[in-house]
Scaffold this motif. Structure first.
Motif, mmCIF file in Angstrom:
data_model
loop_
_atom_site.group_PDB
_atom_site.id
_atom_site.type_symbol
_atom_site.label_atom_id
_atom_site.label_comp_id
_atom_site.label_asym_id
_atom_site.label_seq_id
_atom_site.Cartn_x
_atom_site.Cartn_y
_atom_site.Cartn_z
ATOM 1 N N UNK A 30 82.327 78.293 -25.323
ATOM 2 C CA UNK A 30 83.134 79.419 -25.043
ATOM 3 C C UNK A 30 84.701 78.629 -25.046
ATOM 4 N N UNK A 31 85.603 79.084 -25.715
ATOM 5 C CA UNK A 31 86.970 78.439 -25.795
ATOM 6 C C UNK A 31 87.981 79.687 -25.464
ATOM 7 N N UNK A 32 88.837 79.268 -24.659
ATOM 8 C CA UNK A 32 89.894 80.143 -24.196
ATOM 9 C C UNK A 32 91.247 79.551 -24.701
ATOM 10 N N UNK A 74 94.338 75.933 -24.326
ATOM 11 C CA UNK A 74 95.786 76.321 -24.205
ATOM 12 C C UNK A 74 96.372 76.810 -25.444
ATOM 13 N N UNK A 75 97.642 76.472 -25.846
ATOM 14 C CA UNK A 75 98.290 76.792 -27.155
ATOM 15 C C UNK A 75 98.079 75.907 -28.266
ATOM 16 N N UNK A 76 96.961 75.141 -28.162
ATOM 17 C CA UNK A 76 96.715 74.116 -29.221
ATOM 18 C C UNK A 76 96.237 74.686 -30.670
ATOM 19 N N UNK A 90 105.147 91.129 -28.792
ATOM 20 C CA UNK A 90 104.206 91.042 -27.968
ATOM 21 C C UNK A 90 102.651 91.043 -28.501
ATOM 22 N N UNK A 91 102.692 91.940 -29.394
ATOM 23 C CA UNK A 91 101.390 92.070 -30.194
ATOM 24 C C UNK A 91 100.950 90.685 -30.764
ATOM 25 N N UNK A 92 102.063 90.036 -31.475
ATOM 26 C CA UNK A 92 102.076 88.745 -32.084
ATOM 27 C C UNK A 92 101.415 87.697 -31.173
ATOM 28 N N UNK A 93 101.843 87.548 -30.035
ATOM 29 C CA UNK A 93 101.609 86.775 -28.978
ATOM 30 C C UNK A 93 99.981 87.060 -28.354
ATOM 31 N N UNK A 97 96.122 84.980 -27.505
ATOM 32 C CA UNK A 97 95.249 85.061 -26.275
ATOM 33 C C UNK A 97 94.046 85.595 -26.372
ATOM 34 N N UNK A 98 92.957 84.797 -26.354
ATOM 35 C CA UNK A 98 91.570 84.974 -26.794
ATOM 36 C C UNK A 98 90.772 84.108 -26.234
ATOM 37 N N UNK A 99 89.477 84.614 -26.460
ATOM 38 C CA UNK A 99 88.133 83.834 -26.017
ATOM 39 C C UNK A 99 87.447 83.853 -27.472
#
Length: 108
Positions: A30-32, A74-76, A90-93, A97-99
């Motif tokens: 599981x990657x966040x 992170x943001x990698x 905001x939608x693009x950002x 943001x996901x799992x």
């Protein structure tokens, strides 16, 4: 900057739990991920804590620890053009943001 799980994440984790109960030998990674806003080091810490919270939630539901590996990315691994300094909606950002769940093993 929050590390708590929102309702959407909990619903997805509940569905994952049900799937893993159906396949008792299934093992996952599981990657966040976060978006690129804010400090990269802080985003890494946030994603690691969220990943731990996901695992804790699944363990609390009754899954075995050995079946779940978690990683904070992170943001990698940004999915789109929204890297540091690039203006995005905001939608693009939120797309970053996901799992993500990778099935490592499904059975014997």
């Amino acid at each position: 900057g929050k590390t708590t799980l929102n309702l959407s994440a909990v619903r997805h984790l509940d569905a994952l739990y049900e799937l893993m109960m159906r396949y008792p030998e299934m093992e996952i990674e599981l990657s966040v991920h976060t978006d690129s806003r804010g400090d990269a080091a802080e985003n890494q810490k946030i994603s690691e804590e969220r990943a731990k919270n996901c695992k804790t939630y699944l363990l609390h539901r009754g899954l075995q620890e050995k079946r779940i590996q978690v990683f904070g990315k992170g943001e990698s691994e940004i999915r789109n053009r929204c890297t540091d300094g690039v203006p995005c909606s905001e939608e693009e950002h939120k797309n970053n943001q996901r799992i993500e769940i990778k099935v490592k093993r499904i059975g014997a």
